[in-house]
Design a protein around this motif. Structure first.
Motif, PDB file in Angstrom:
ATOM      1  N   TRP A   1      43.009  43.176  35.731  1.00  0.00           N
ATOM      2  CA  TRP A   1      42.253  44.126  36.543  1.00  0.00           C
ATOM      3  C   TRP A   1      42.827  45.518  36.341  1.00  0.00           C
ATOM      4  O   TRP A   1      44.047  45.700  36.277  1.00  0.00           O
ATOM      5  N   TRP A   2      41.957  46.504  36.250  1.00  0.00           N
ATOM      6  CA  TRP A   2      42.347  47.903  36.091  1.00  0.00           C
ATOM      7  C   TRP A   2      42.354  48.590  37.460  1.00  0.00           C
ATOM      8  O   TRP A   2      41.750  48.088  38.416  1.00  0.00           O
ATOM      9  N   PRO A   3      42.984  49.756  37.567  1.00  0.00           N
ATOM     10  CA  PRO A   3      43.042  50.457  38.851  1.00  0.00           C
ATOM     11  C   PRO A   3      41.676  50.771  39.467  1.00  0.00           C
ATOM     12  O   PRO A   3      41.574  50.911  40.687  1.00  0.00           O
ATOM     13  N   ALA A   4      40.624  50.855  38.663  1.00  0.00           N
ATOM     14  CA  ALA A   4      39.284  51.121  39.204  1.00  0.00           C
ATOM     15  C   ALA A   4      38.881  50.082  40.250  1.00  0.00           C
ATOM     16  O   ALA A   4      38.099  50.379  41.158  1.00  0.00           O
ATOM     17  N   LEU A   5      39.434  48.887  40.149  1.00  0.00           N
ATOM     18  CA  LEU A   5      39.099  47.831  41.111  1.00  0.00           C
ATOM     19  C   LEU A   5      39.427  48.258  42.543  1.00  0.00           C
ATOM     20  O   LEU A   5      38.715  47.884  43.470  1.00  0.00           O
ATOM     21  N   ASP A   6      40.483  49.049  42.715  1.00  0.00           N
ATOM     22  CA  ASP A   6      40.867  49.493  44.055  1.00  0.00           C
ATOM     23  C   ASP A   6      39.747  50.278  44.729  1.00  0.00           C
ATOM     24  O   ASP A   6      39.616  50.247  45.950  1.00  0.00           O
ATOM     25  N   LYS A   7      38.942  50.991  43.940  1.00  0.00           N
ATOM     26  CA  LYS A   7      37.851  51.807  44.480  1.00  0.00           C
ATOM     27  C   LYS A   7      36.490  51.109  44.369  1.00  0.00           C
ATOM     28  O   LYS A   7      35.533  51.547  45.006  1.00  0.00           O
ATOM     29  N   LEU A   8      36.425  50.060  43.556  1.00  0.00           N
ATOM     30  CA  LEU A   8      35.163  49.343  43.322  1.00  0.00           C
ATOM     31  C   LEU A   8      35.341  47.864  43.633  1.00  0.00           C
ATOM     32  O   LEU A   8      35.103  46.993  42.802  1.00  0.00           O
ATOM     33  N   ARG A   9      35.765  47.585  44.863  1.00  0.00           N
ATOM     34  CA  ARG A   9      36.032  46.200  45.267  1.00  0.00           C
ATOM     35  C   ARG A   9      34.801  45.309  45.083  1.00  0.00           C
ATOM     36  O   ARG A   9      34.917  44.124  44.777  1.00  0.00           O
ATOM     37  N   ALA A  10      33.615  45.871  45.276  1.00  0.00           N
ATOM     38  CA  ALA A  10      32.392  45.080  45.133  1.00  0.00           C
ATOM     39  C   ALA A  10      32.222  44.567  43.705  1.00  0.00           C
ATOM     40  O   ALA A  10      31.682  43.484  43.501  1.00  0.00           O
ATOM     41  N   ALA A  11      32.694  45.317  42.719  1.00  0.00           N
ATOM     42  CA  ALA A  11      32.595  44.867  41.321  1.00  0.00           C
ATOM     43  C   ALA A  11      33.416  43.600  41.119  1.00  0.00           C
ATOM     44  O   ALA A  11      32.966  42.651  40.464  1.00  0.00           O
ATOM     45  N   GLY A  12      34.614  43.569  41.679  1.00  0.00           N
ATOM     46  CA  GLY A  12      35.441  42.371  41.584  1.00  0.00           C
ATOM     47  C   GLY A  12      34.804  41.195  42.295  1.00  0.00           C
ATOM     48  O   GLY A  12      34.816  40.073  41.799  1.00  0.00           O
ATOM     49  N   GLY A  13      34.228  41.457  43.459  1.00  0.00           N
ATOM     50  CA  GLY A  13      33.559  40.396  44.210  1.00  0.00           C
ATOM     51  C   GLY A  13      32.385  39.805  43.445  1.00  0.00           C
ATOM     52  O   GLY A  13      32.203  38.584  43.415  1.00  0.00           O
ATOM     53  N   ILE A  14      31.592  40.661  42.821  1.00  0.00           N
ATOM     54  CA  ILE A  14      30.458  40.180  42.027  1.00  0.00           C
ATOM     55  C   ILE A  14      30.952  39.346  40.852  1.00  0.00           C
ATOM     56  O   ILE A  14      30.408  38.275  40.563  1.00  0.00           O
ATOM     57  N   ALA A  15      31.981  39.822  40.164  1.00  0.00           N
ATOM     58  CA  ALA A  15      32.512  39.083  39.014  1.00  0.00           C
ATOM     59  C   ALA A  15      33.017  37.698  39.421  1.00  0.00           C
ATOM     60  O   ALA A  15      32.716  36.697  38.759  1.00  0.00           O
ATOM     61  N   ILE A  16      33.755  37.635  40.514  1.00  0.00           N
ATOM     62  CA  ILE A  16      34.294  36.351  40.974  1.00  0.00           C
ATOM     63  C   ILE A  16      33.169  35.432  41.433  1.00  0.00           C
ATOM     64  O   ILE A  16      33.169  34.225  41.135  1.00  0.00           O
ATOM     65  N   GLU A  17      32.188  35.976  42.129  1.00  0.00           N
ATOM     66  CA  GLU A  17      31.062  35.158  42.581  1.00  0.00           C
ATOM     67  C   GLU A  17      30.253  34.629  41.394  1.00  0.00           C
ATOM     68  O   GLU A  17      29.835  33.470  41.385  1.00  0.00           O
ATOM     69  N   LEU A  18      30.054  35.462  40.380  1.00  0.00           N
ATOM     70  CA  LEU A  18      29.341  35.003  39.184  1.00  0.00           C
ATOM     71  C   LEU A  18      30.131  33.898  38.483  1.00  0.00           C
ATOM     72  O   LEU A  18      29.551  32.890  38.062  1.00  0.00           O
ATOM     73  N   MET A  19      31.434  34.064  38.383  1.00  0.00           N
ATOM     74  CA  MET A  19      32.282  33.017  37.784  1.00  0.00           C
ATOM     75  C   MET A  19      32.122  31.705  38.552  1.00  0.00           C
ATOM     76  O   MET A  19      32.007  30.636  37.947  1.00  0.00           O
ATOM     77  N   ARG A  20      32.103  31.791  39.864  1.00  0.00           N
ATOM     78  CA  ARG A  20      31.966  30.591  40.691  1.00  0.00           C
ATOM     79  C   ARG A  20      30.618  29.915  40.428  1.00  0.00           C
ATOM     80  O   ARG A  20      30.557  28.706  40.238  1.00  0.00           O
ATOM     81  N   HIS A  21      29.545  30.691  40.393  1.00  0.00           N
ATOM     82  CA  HIS A  21      28.211  30.133  40.159  1.00  0.00           C
ATOM     83  C   HIS A  21      28.081  29.490  38.782  1.00  0.00           C
ATOM     84  O   HIS A  21      27.365  28.510  38.618  1.00  0.00           O
ATOM     85  N   LEU A  22      28.786  30.058  37.801  1.00  0.00           N
ATOM     86  CA  LEU A  22      28.695  29.546  36.433  1.00  0.00           C
ATOM     87  C   LEU A  22      29.767  28.508  36.120  1.00  0.00           C
ATOM     88  O   LEU A  22      29.807  27.997  35.011  1.00  0.00           O
ATOM     89  N   HIS A  23      30.634  28.249  37.085  1.00  0.00           N
ATOM     90  CA  HIS A  23      31.776  27.350  36.880  1.00  0.00           C
ATOM     91  C   HIS A  23      32.639  27.853  35.724  1.00  0.00           C
ATOM     92  O   HIS A  23      33.114  27.084  34.899  1.00  0.00           O
ATOM     93  N   GLY A  24      32.823  29.175  35.684  1.00  0.00           N
ATOM     94  CA  GLY A  24      33.624  29.798  34.638  1.00  0.00           C
ATOM     95  C   GLY A  24      35.085  29.437  34.762  1.00  0.00           C
ATOM     96  O   GLY A  24      35.586  29.149  35.849  1.00  0.00           O
ATOM     97  N   THR A  25      35.763  29.471  33.637  1.00  0.00           N
ATOM     98  CA  THR A  25      37.187  29.130  33.619  1.00  0.00           C
ATOM     99  C   THR A  25      38.072  30.280  33.167  1.00  0.00           C
ATOM    100  O   THR A  25      39.277  30.237  33.362  1.00  0.00           O
ATOM    101  N   GLU A  26      37.495  31.304  32.562  1.00  0.00           N
ATOM    102  CA  GLU A  26      38.288  32.427  32.071  1.00  0.00           C
ATOM    103  C   GLU A  26      37.438  33.689  32.168  1.00  0.00           C
ATOM    104  O   GLU A  26      36.343  33.745  31.612  1.00  0.00           O
ATOM    105  N   LEU A  27      37.944  34.698  32.866  1.00  0.00           N
ATOM    106  CA  LEU A  27      37.222  35.949  33.040  1.00  0.00           C
ATOM    107  C   LEU A  27      37.785  37.000  32.102  1.00  0.00           C
ATOM    108  O   LEU A  27      38.982  37.275  32.106  1.00  0.00           O
ATOM    109  N   GLY A  28      36.917  37.570  31.294  1.00  0.00           N
ATOM    110  CA  GLY A  28      37.314  38.625  30.364  1.00  0.00           C
ATOM    111  C   GLY A  28      37.018  39.998  30.948  1.00  0.00           C
ATOM    112  O   GLY A  28      37.360  40.301  32.087  1.00  0.00           O
ATOM    113  N   MET A  29      36.322  40.797  30.175  1.00  0.00           N
ATOM    114  CA  MET A  29      36.014  42.177  30.547  1.00  0.00           C
ATOM    115  C   MET A  29      35.028  42.246  31.709  1.00  0.00           C
ATOM    116  O   MET A  29      34.084  41.480  31.777  1.00  0.00           O
TER     117      MET A  29
END
Length: 166
Positions: free
Chosen positions: A73-101
């Motif tokens: 995670w880059w420092p932008a996450l501190d100001k864009l918490r919703a982006a991290g939430g969307i990424a994690i939620e998408l990973m959960r829906h897809l049963h992802g095992t590794e998150l890249g960019m």
């Protein structure tokens, strides 16, 4: 899936992310590795890197920076918490095992992401999903023989080894 498909499984509430983006315009092109070259297909865009190879690993060599790495995670996450939430939620829906960019890209009205293929390590290693944050009439993502005009909150998968543009 074809070269580009909407995923009907989920639609994200992107309004919190839009508000966070509006509150932090300084994040756009803070790291302009994709947008600062006159021949880049991304030259008319602006980016925010939220997750990728650790920034301190960048020594000026774009190709080396894009070689195999573990994304962080880059420092932008501190100001864009919703982006991290969307990424994690998408990973959960897809049963992802590794998150890249996690990359946020803005295309100004009347501008283009020019036709190109992504052939580097990251493009070959990860599946590519996009969450539409905003859209305008007439805007479309093109990949191969397919075109897609996604609405805010919609998710789509695409094969970025095939020529694509916006």
């Amino acid at each position: 899936l074809s070269a580009c498909d909407l995923l009907g499984v989920h639609r994200f509430d992107v309004q919190p992310l839009r508000e966070q983006l509006s509150a932090h315009p300084e994040l756009w092109n803070d790291f302009d590795i994709r947008t600062n070259h006159p021949q880049s297909p991304h030259r008319e865009l602006s980016d925010i890197f939220v997750r990728y190879n650790a920034r301190e690993n960048f020594t000026g060599d774009r190709h080396a920076f894009n070689e195999p790495h573990e994304s962080v995670w880059w420092p932008a996450l501190d100001k864009l918490r919703a982006a991290g939430g969307i990424a994690i939620e998408l990973m959960r829906h897809l049963h992802g095992t590794e998150l890249g960019m996690v990359l946020i890209t803005r295309i100004p009205a009347g501008k283009t992401c020019y036709p190109h293929k992504d052939l580097g390590w990251h493009a070959r290693h990860y599946e590519k999903y996009a969450v539409q944050i905003a859209s305008a009439p007439g805007q479309a993502f093109h990949v191969g023989d397919h075109s897609l005009s996604a609405k805010p909150g919609q998710v789509y998968w695409f094969d970025n080894s095939i020529t694509h543009s916006v």
